[in-house]
Design a protein around this motif. Sequence first.
Motif, short mmCIF file in Angstrom:
data_model
loop_
_atom_site.label_atom_id
_atom_site.label_comp_id
_atom_site.label_asym_id
_atom_site.label_seq_id
_atom_site.Cartn_x
_atom_site.Cartn_y
_atom_site.Cartn_z
N ALA A 1 36.47 6.37 47.33
CA ALA A 1 35.29 6.44 48.18
C ALA A 1 35.58 5.88 49.56
CB ALA A 1 34.13 5.68 47.53
N GLU A 2 36.31 4.76 49.60
CA GLU A 2 36.68 4.17 50.89
C GLU A 2 37.65 5.06 51.65
OE1 GLU A 2 36.23 -0.53 49.58
OE2 GLU A 2 38.13 0.52 49.29
N LEU A 3 38.54 5.67 50.89
CA LEU A 3 39.50 6.59 51.52
C LEU A 3 38.78 7.79 52.13
CD1 LEU A 3 42.62 6.69 51.75
CD2 LEU A 3 42.61 8.22 49.77
N ALA A 4 37.78 8.31 51.40
CA ALA A 4 37.02 9.45 51.90
C ALA A 4 36.22 9.08 53.15
CB ALA A 4 36.08 9.97 50.81
N GLU A 5 35.66 7.86 53.16
CA GLU A 5 34.90 7.42 54.32
C GLU A 5 35.80 7.25 55.55
OE1 GLU A 5 32.01 6.14 56.91
OE2 GLU A 5 31.86 7.21 55.00
N ALA A 6 37.01 6.71 55.33
CA ALA A 6 37.95 6.57 56.44
C ALA A 6 38.35 7.93 56.99
CB ALA A 6 39.18 5.80 55.97
N GLU A 7 38.53 8.90 56.10
CA GLU A 7 38.88 10.25 56.54
C GLU A 7 37.72 10.89 57.30
OE1 GLU A 7 40.88 13.76 57.21
OE2 GLU A 7 41.64 11.80 56.56
N ARG A 8 36.50 10.67 56.80
CA ARG A 8 35.34 11.21 57.50
C ARG A 8 35.21 10.61 58.91
NH1 ARG A 8 30.90 9.95 59.37
NH2 ARG A 8 31.19 7.77 58.74
N ALA A 9 35.42 9.30 59.02
CA ALA A 9 35.33 8.65 60.33
C ALA A 9 36.42 9.15 61.27
CB ALA A 9 35.43 7.13 60.16
N ARG A 10 37.63 9.37 60.70
CA ARG A 10 38.72 9.89 61.53
C ARG A 10 38.39 11.28 62.04
NH1 ARG A 10 42.50 13.40 61.39
NH2 ARG A 10 41.92 14.07 59.31
N ALA A 11 37.86 12.13 61.17
CA ALA A 11 37.50 13.48 61.58
C ALA A 11 36.39 13.46 62.63
CB ALA A 11 37.07 14.29 60.36
N GLU A 12 35.46 12.51 62.48
CA GLU A 12 34.36 12.40 63.43
C GLU A 12 34.88 11.98 64.80
OE1 GLU A 12 31.07 9.24 63.32
OE2 GLU A 12 30.18 10.97 62.28
N ARG A 13 35.84 11.03 64.79
CA ARG A 13 36.44 10.59 66.06
C ARG A 13 37.16 11.74 66.75
NH1 ARG A 13 37.91 6.08 63.05
NH2 ARG A 13 40.06 6.85 62.88
N GLU A 14 37.89 12.51 65.93
CA GLU A 14 38.64 13.62 66.51
C GLU A 14 37.72 14.71 67.03
OE1 GLU A 14 41.37 14.91 63.56
OE2 GLU A 14 42.76 13.23 63.86
N ALA A 15 36.51 14.76 66.50
CA ALA A 15 35.56 15.78 66.95
C ALA A 15 34.97 15.44 68.31
CB ALA A 15 34.45 15.95 65.92
N VAL A 16 35.02 14.14 68.71
CA VAL A 16 34.50 13.73 70.01
C VAL A 16 35.51 14.12 71.08
CG1 VAL A 16 33.79 11.77 71.44
CG2 VAL A 16 33.21 11.82 69.00
N VAL A 17 35.05 14.84 72.09
CA VAL A 17 35.93 15.33 73.13
C VAL A 17 36.52 14.17 73.91
CG1 VAL A 17 34.09 15.51 74.85
CG2 VAL A 17 36.07 17.01 75.00
N THR A 18 37.72 14.35 74.44
CA THR A 18 38.36 13.30 75.23
C THR A 18 37.77 13.29 76.64
OG1 THR A 18 40.13 14.73 76.04
CG2 THR A 18 40.50 13.58 73.94
N PHE A 19 37.99 12.18 77.33
CA PHE A 19 37.51 12.05 78.71
C PHE A 19 38.16 13.12 79.59
CE2 PHE A 19 37.77 10.44 83.04
CZ PHE A 19 36.47 10.00 83.27
N GLY A 20 39.44 13.41 79.32
CA GLY A 20 40.13 14.42 80.13
C GLY A 20 39.52 15.80 79.98
N ASP A 21 39.26 16.20 78.72
CA ASP A 21 38.67 17.52 78.48
C ASP A 21 37.24 17.59 79.03
OD1 ASP A 21 40.97 18.40 77.23
OD2 ASP A 21 40.25 17.94 75.21
N TYR A 22 36.49 16.51 78.83
CA TYR A 22 35.10 16.52 79.28
C TYR A 22 35.02 16.54 80.81
CZ TYR A 22 30.14 15.43 79.57
OH TYR A 22 28.81 15.49 79.85
N SER A 23 35.90 15.78 81.47
CA SER A 23 35.87 15.74 82.94
C SER A 23 36.20 17.10 83.54
CB SER A 23 36.83 14.67 83.47
OG SER A 23 38.18 15.01 83.18
N ALA A 24 37.05 17.88 82.87
CA ALA A 24 37.38 19.22 83.37
C ALA A 24 36.14 20.12 83.33
CB ALA A 24 38.52 19.82 82.53
N VAL A 25 35.38 20.04 82.22
CA VAL A 25 34.14 20.83 82.12
C VAL A 25 33.13 20.33 83.13
CG1 VAL A 25 32.24 21.46 80.59
CG2 VAL A 25 34.57 21.33 79.69
#
Length: 411
Positions: free
Chosen positions: A79-103
């Motif tokens: 369960a903890e492993l799944a939560e860590a994976e979910r949090a990692r995927a959520e972080r990766e889903a947030v756009v980076t400052f570089g990509d966002y600044s280009a838009v």
Amino acid sequence: MNDARSLRRRFGQGTRMRSGRWQARFTVPLGHPSGRGGQTVTAPHTFEPTTYGKEAAGDWLRDEERRLNADGAAWVTLAELAEAERARAEREAVVTFGDYSAVWLRTRRTKNGPLQESTRRGYRIWLDKYLLPTLGHLPLDQITPTVVLRWYEDVLPHDKPKTTRECYALGSAIMRTATAADGVLAGAVNPFKIDGAGSIGGRSRARTEVIDDQDLRLIMSTIRPEWRAMVALALGCGLRFGEIIALRQSDIDLRTTPPVVRVNRAVGTGPGGRRYEKGPKSKAGARDQRMPVAVVDAVTEHLRSCGTGRDGLLFPAPDGGWLSETTFRKASGGWLAVREAVGRPIRFHDLRATGATRMAQRGAHIDEAKVFLGDSSTQAAERYVRATQSRMDELTAAAFAAVDFGTAGTR
């Protein structure tokens, strides 16, 4: 002992629930390297109410025993492993400052419309040089006030206050959009929280450089004859350099009362130094600007001696195209020669500023100064009006310093 309702093993156990489904659990051995000895761990889901479900519960227990022994101190529950994976995927889903600044840079709009190409170019330079090397790879939600403070202290060129202020302001504006109600981080707090660090569009320090009549005589005797009318239009009509070099002979109307110069376009500079024709700096910049008599005389003389035809540029470069600031500065009889003659580093823009100051000295209020400058914002007009009021304070103090109204002895 195995029966219809239990699955007992050397490690863990399975229990058949009232629903018929199987549930598996185990207890972490005391002294386990994870420090979690004695903790009971239940499978995150139950198993089918069949023989296959019972076997699946046993397989889960075997897998967990293997993980428990293999991972040692690093062991965590599934369960903890799944939560860590979910949090990692959520972080990766947030756009980076570089990509966002280009838009942001591509879609940014002001109340006057899309960003001017020259403004966009300046923002891109600041991003590439000062913001993206440190912040570009970070997801937006990982840019915290601490990260911003460290970037502000360690990266920005504090020996260049304007660059520091504008770079901070740019980063703050980008994150302000991201954290707005309709932004990708809606409801989050803008991490650019350093008081007084900068604001886009903030008022610049007022210049005190005013070109007086003696300066003007030196300018007119030094500048090339074909550029004298440029000086007249900047000082007497408040035109910007980019507006002046875009003028065509057809923009001058000497038949109206009073005569006017029609300002409908300007010359801007894009990436790689590419120049292009655009609208004036603001909506108020498109205007029919009345010409004082002295300006009319200068422009009339220019048309007589340097006319290029009705559709020709009023102040063309030697090759017939738009006159560049470099040529205007460095040519014989150009602005560098003017500065040398005057004896101080005046700017061509100081002519426009002086015109606004002279208007204010003669009683023009802020709205009238805005019309003269062709500005939508009141900031520049306020600056020149304040400068005039300050000058009036100095004049009145000096004029009455020696006056005695006979009140000294009554105090």
